[in-house]
Motif scaffolding. Structure first.
Motif, PDB file in Angstrom:
ATOM      1  N   LEU A  20     -17.951  28.583   0.830  1.00  0.00           N
ATOM      2  CA  LEU A  20     -17.440  28.490  -0.527  1.00  0.00           C
ATOM      3  C   LEU A  20     -18.039  27.289  -1.251  1.00  0.00           C
ATOM      4  CD1 LEU A  20     -13.728  29.210   0.306  1.00  0.00           C
ATOM      5  CD2 LEU A  20     -15.355  30.778  -0.718  1.00  0.00           C
ATOM      6  N   ALA A  21     -18.273  27.453  -2.516  1.00  0.00           N
ATOM      7  CA  ALA A  21     -18.815  26.361  -3.322  1.00  0.00           C
ATOM      8  C   ALA A  21     -17.758  25.291  -3.530  1.00  0.00           C
ATOM      9  CB  ALA A  21     -19.279  26.909  -4.673  1.00  0.00           C
ATOM     10  N   PRO A  22     -18.160  24.043  -3.748  1.00  0.00           N
ATOM     11  CA  PRO A  22     -17.189  22.990  -4.016  1.00  0.00           C
ATOM     12  C   PRO A  22     -16.384  23.307  -5.272  1.00  0.00           C
ATOM     13  CG  PRO A  22     -19.433  22.104  -3.840  1.00  0.00           C
ATOM     14  CD  PRO A  22     -19.529  23.586  -3.771  1.00  0.00           C
ATOM     15  N   VAL A  23     -15.155  22.865  -5.276  1.00  0.00           N
ATOM     16  CA  VAL A  23     -14.265  23.128  -6.398  1.00  0.00           C
ATOM     17  C   VAL A  23     -13.821  21.798  -6.984  1.00  0.00           C
ATOM     18  CG1 VAL A  23     -12.069  24.151  -7.062  1.00  0.00           C
ATOM     19  CG2 VAL A  23     -13.469  25.258  -5.329  1.00  0.00           C
ATOM     20  N   THR A  24     -13.917  21.673  -8.283  1.00  0.00           N
ATOM     21  CA  THR A  24     -13.493  20.446  -8.939  1.00  0.00           C
ATOM     22  C   THR A  24     -11.977  20.380  -8.975  1.00  0.00           C
ATOM     23  OG1 THR A  24     -13.402  21.456 -11.110  1.00  0.00           O
ATOM     24  CG2 THR A  24     -15.521  20.507 -10.434  1.00  0.00           C
ATOM     25  N   ALA A  43      -5.577  27.820  -1.212  1.00  0.00           N
ATOM     26  CA  ALA A  43      -5.591  26.744  -0.222  1.00  0.00           C
ATOM     27  C   ALA A  43      -6.936  26.034  -0.189  1.00  0.00           C
ATOM     28  CB  ALA A  43      -5.242  27.299   1.153  1.00  0.00           C
ATOM     29  N   VAL A  44      -8.025  26.795  -0.223  1.00  0.00           N
ATOM     30  CA  VAL A  44      -9.363  26.203  -0.218  1.00  0.00           C
ATOM     31  C   VAL A  44      -9.555  25.332  -1.462  1.00  0.00           C
ATOM     32  CG1 VAL A  44     -11.837  26.704  -0.387  1.00  0.00           C
ATOM     33  CG2 VAL A  44     -10.405  27.978   1.230  1.00  0.00           C
ATOM     34  N   ALA A  45      -9.165  25.850  -2.609  1.00  0.00           N
ATOM     35  CA  ALA A  45      -9.362  25.125  -3.866  1.00  0.00           C
ATOM     36  C   ALA A  45      -8.569  23.829  -3.919  1.00  0.00           C
ATOM     37  CB  ALA A  45      -8.979  26.015  -5.046  1.00  0.00           C
ATOM     38  N   ALA A  46      -7.421  23.793  -3.272  1.00  0.00           N
ATOM     39  CA  ALA A  46      -6.595  22.582  -3.296  1.00  0.00           C
ATOM     40  C   ALA A  46      -7.284  21.414  -2.610  1.00  0.00           C
ATOM     41  CB  ALA A  46      -5.248  22.868  -2.629  1.00  0.00           C
ATOM     42  N   GLY A  47      -8.109  21.691  -1.610  1.00  0.00           N
ATOM     43  CA  GLY A  47      -8.864  20.635  -0.949  1.00  0.00           C
ATOM     44  C   GLY A  47      -8.123  19.887   0.138  1.00  0.00           C
TER      45      GLY A  47
END
Length: 158
Positions: free
Chosen positions: A8-12, A31-35
């Motif tokens: 997955l690409a990094p998420v700001t 969950a992934v986006a939350a970091g």
């Protein structure tokens, strides 16, 4: 443990906040986006549960943070992620999942046992905040397209 990081690409931070509020994003992507769930998402993939948590559900997930996993004895996560321990990992992860959407307001003021997807029950105490077994819910009611996430500060053990 880093499979999602490669896939997955990094998420700001702005995108992570957007995902947490957007009902079109599933439990895994939220969950992934939350970091703060890198260990959990790696464990979900190692256990072969990613497709399930992307399915229609609905599910309620008590999601331990990376800090919660760090509280486990040294080497525990690495051991659980080994292919030969997949059954144990699946048991632990599915102990964190309920069938259906359960919001914190429905738990307020109650002390109950709730059936998990794993097949046993978890103790929920909503009389002073919300506590699940020995874990505190530190952020509740994160809506996703296929359920709800409650962030917890301790990994639950069946």
């Amino acid at each position: 443990m880093t499979v999602f990081a490669f896939a997955l690409a990094p998420v700001t931070a702005a995108k992570a906040d957007h995902y947490a509020k957007a009902p079109s994003v599933d439990i895994v992507d939220t969950a992934v986006a939350a970091g703060s769930f890198k260990t959990l998402t790696a464990a979900v993939q190692a256990a072969g549960l990613e497709a399930t948590l992307r399915s229609a559900g609905p599910f309620t997930v008590f999601a331990p943070t990376d800090e919660a996993f760090a509280k486990l004895p040294a080497g525990t996560v690495e051991t659980l992620l080994k292919p030969e321990n997949k059954d144990q990992l699946v048991s632990i992860l599915t102990y964190h999942v309920l069938s259906g959407k359960v919001y914190s307001k429905s738990l307020a003021g109650k002390q109950i046992e709730v059936a998990t997807v794993q097949g046993t029950t978890v103790s929920v105490d909503g009389t002073d905040g919300v506590k699940v077994d020995n874990a505190n819910v530190v952020k509740a009611d994160i809506k996703t397209s296929n359920g709800v996430i409650h962030v917890i500060d301790t990994v639950l053990m069946p």
